[in-house]
Design a protein around this motif. Structure first.
Motif, PDB file in Angstrom:
ATOM      1  N   GLU A  19      85.031  24.236  79.770  1.00  0.00           N
ATOM      2  CA  GLU A  19      85.475  25.038  80.696  1.00  0.00           C
ATOM      3  C   GLU A  19      84.906  26.390  80.394  1.00  0.00           C
ATOM      4  OE1 GLU A  19      89.634  24.313  81.229  1.00  0.00           O
ATOM      5  OE2 GLU A  19      89.110  22.430  81.856  1.00  0.00           O
ATOM      6  N   ALA A  22      81.451  26.931  81.180  1.00  0.00           N
ATOM      7  CA  ALA A  22      81.039  27.005  82.426  1.00  0.00           C
ATOM      8  C   ALA A  22      81.468  28.159  83.107  1.00  0.00           C
ATOM      9  CB  ALA A  22      81.818  25.681  83.232  1.00  0.00           C
ATOM     10  N   ARG A  23      82.373  28.681  82.588  1.00  0.00           N
ATOM     11  CA  ARG A  23      83.019  30.052  83.221  1.00  0.00           C
ATOM     12  C   ARG A  23      82.010  31.384  83.130  1.00  0.00           C
ATOM     13  NH1 ARG A  23      88.927  32.453  82.040  1.00  0.00           N
ATOM     14  NH2 ARG A  23      89.141  34.081  83.630  1.00  0.00           N
ATOM     15  N   GLU A  25      79.142  31.757  83.570  1.00  0.00           N
ATOM     16  CA  GLU A  25      78.218  32.136  84.846  1.00  0.00           C
ATOM     17  C   GLU A  25      78.957  32.567  85.869  1.00  0.00           C
ATOM     18  OE1 GLU A  25      76.486  28.205  85.909  1.00  0.00           O
ATOM     19  OE2 GLU A  25      75.595  27.868  83.706  1.00  0.00           O
ATOM     20  N   GLN A  26      80.192  32.503  85.932  1.00  0.00           N
ATOM     21  CA  GLN A  26      81.212  33.105  86.998  1.00  0.00           C
ATOM     22  C   GLN A  26      81.609  34.439  86.820  1.00  0.00           C
ATOM     23  OE1 GLN A  26      84.163  30.174  87.589  1.00  0.00           O
ATOM     24  NE2 GLN A  26      82.827  28.503  87.757  1.00  0.00           N
ATOM     25  N   LEU A  27      81.361  34.903  85.636  1.00  0.00           N
ATOM     26  CA  LEU A  27      81.802  36.330  85.460  1.00  0.00           C
ATOM     27  C   LEU A  27      81.107  37.485  86.209  1.00  0.00           C
ATOM     28  CD1 LEU A  27      82.256  36.167  81.369  1.00  0.00           C
ATOM     29  CD2 LEU A  27      84.029  35.865  83.412  1.00  0.00           C
ATOM     30  N   ASP A  28      81.684  38.800  86.416  1.00  0.00           N
ATOM     31  CA  ASP A  28      81.112  39.788  87.036  1.00  0.00           C
ATOM     32  C   ASP A  28      80.259  40.746  86.048  1.00  0.00           C
ATOM     33  OD1 ASP A  28      80.539  41.853  88.741  1.00  0.00           O
ATOM     34  OD2 ASP A  28      82.357  42.232  89.494  1.00  0.00           O
ATOM     35  N   TYR A  29      79.159  40.399  85.911  1.00  0.00           N
ATOM     36  CA  TYR A  29      78.477  41.065  84.821  1.00  0.00           C
ATOM     37  C   TYR A  29      78.051  42.421  85.476  1.00  0.00           C
ATOM     38  CZ  TYR A  29      77.919  36.804  81.964  1.00  0.00           C
ATOM     39  OH  TYR A  29      78.559  35.681  81.183  1.00  0.00           O
ATOM     40  N   TYR A 122      89.925  43.908  84.754  1.00  0.00           N
ATOM     41  CA  TYR A 122      89.502  42.736  84.900  1.00  0.00           C
ATOM     42  C   TYR A 122      89.165  41.875  83.829  1.00  0.00           C
ATOM     43  CZ  TYR A 122      85.383  39.586  86.048  1.00  0.00           C
ATOM     44  OH  TYR A 122      84.719  38.514  86.078  1.00  0.00           O
ATOM     45  N   ASN A 184      76.346  34.012  76.548  1.00  0.00           N
ATOM     46  CA  ASN A 184      75.571  33.428  77.471  1.00  0.00           C
ATOM     47  C   ASN A 184      74.246  33.069  77.229  1.00  0.00           C
ATOM     48  OD1 ASN A 184      75.243  32.550  80.356  1.00  0.00           O
ATOM     49  ND2 ASN A 184      74.237  34.534  80.842  1.00  0.00           N
TER      50      ASN A 184
END
Length: 230
Positions: A19, A22-23, A25-29, A122, A184
């Motif tokens: 998990e 997978a998370r 890829e969802q972060l606000d880079y 954040y 990543n």
């Protein structure tokens, strides 16, 4: 050993790790990279221009006052008044194209503080109460850069649930972002390895029935020969 790896505790750790990966890829880079945050050079330039603006304002104001009192020619007072009006209008950043305003430093400093608070909040949201970075530590096996001591320190605080409260400085926030980038990259390697393993497994499964058919054909041929030649 196999039974120990299949315990519910180990399975739960594996699920948390999947998990966490997978998370990634969802972060606000875009926010984490601080690309919109004013740099130290921009702040220094704005502060320097603000000093020049204040000095020019004082000089022109003094010249205008001397002209009003009659110590200097009236025409010089008219020029000083026009310059003073232009300088006063130029205090607000963006009014005069290509010329920074006198309040640019204050504007950049306020923007920097707002983005700093936004980024800190954040990261605290990402970490949560139980931490996040320490869940990605198994990726160190695929990326040695994740084994740096300052990254280990962040992971240690994350494991203890203290990172969300203690991470506040821009330096630590930048290290947090760098860790996520390295993680990543390691996760991309992990996905490639998983894909290769899956392809190899499918190839083996497809090859197994073919071998069975190839072995059955000689046996069937031998049976036919025995029947035809008693």
């Amino acid at each position: 050993m196999r039974e120990e790896l299949n315990t519910p505790a180990h399975q739960r750790i594996e699920e948390e790790f999947e998990e966490a990966c997978a998370r990634l890829e969802q972060l606000d880079y875009s926010l984490l990279s601080m690309s919109r945050m004013p740099t130290e050079t921009e702040l220094a330039d704005a502060r320097h221009y603000r000093s020049i603006w204040h000095s020019a304002l004082m000089v022109i104001s003094c010249v205008l006052a001397l002209c009003v009192l009659g110590y200097l020619p009236a025409w010089l007072g008219g020029i000083s008044g026009a310059l003073l009006f232009i300088l006063a209008a130029g205090y607000f950043d963006g009014i005069i194209p290509l010329v920074p305003g006198g309040n640019r430093y204050t504007h950049l400093l306020r923007k920097r503080q707002q983005l700093h608070l936004q980024l800190r909040d954040y990261v605290r949201k990402v970490e949560g109460s139980y931490g996040y970075l320490h869940l990605l530590q198994p990726l160190q096996q695929l990326n040695p850069n994740l084994q740096r001591h300052y990254f280990n320190k962040l992971c240690s605080l994350s494991r203890k649930g203290l990172l969300a409260r203690q991470i506040s400085s821009l330096e630590n926030l930048r290290l947090y972002y760098e860790f996520l980038l390295e993680a990543n990259n390691a996760n991309l390697i992990r996905e490639q390895l998983k894909l290769k393993e899956q392809m190899a497994r499918e190839a083996e499964e497809m090859a197994a029935p073919d071998e069975g058919v190839a072995a059955a054909e000689p046996a069937a041929q031998a049976t036919d020969d025995t029947t035809n030649n008693p």
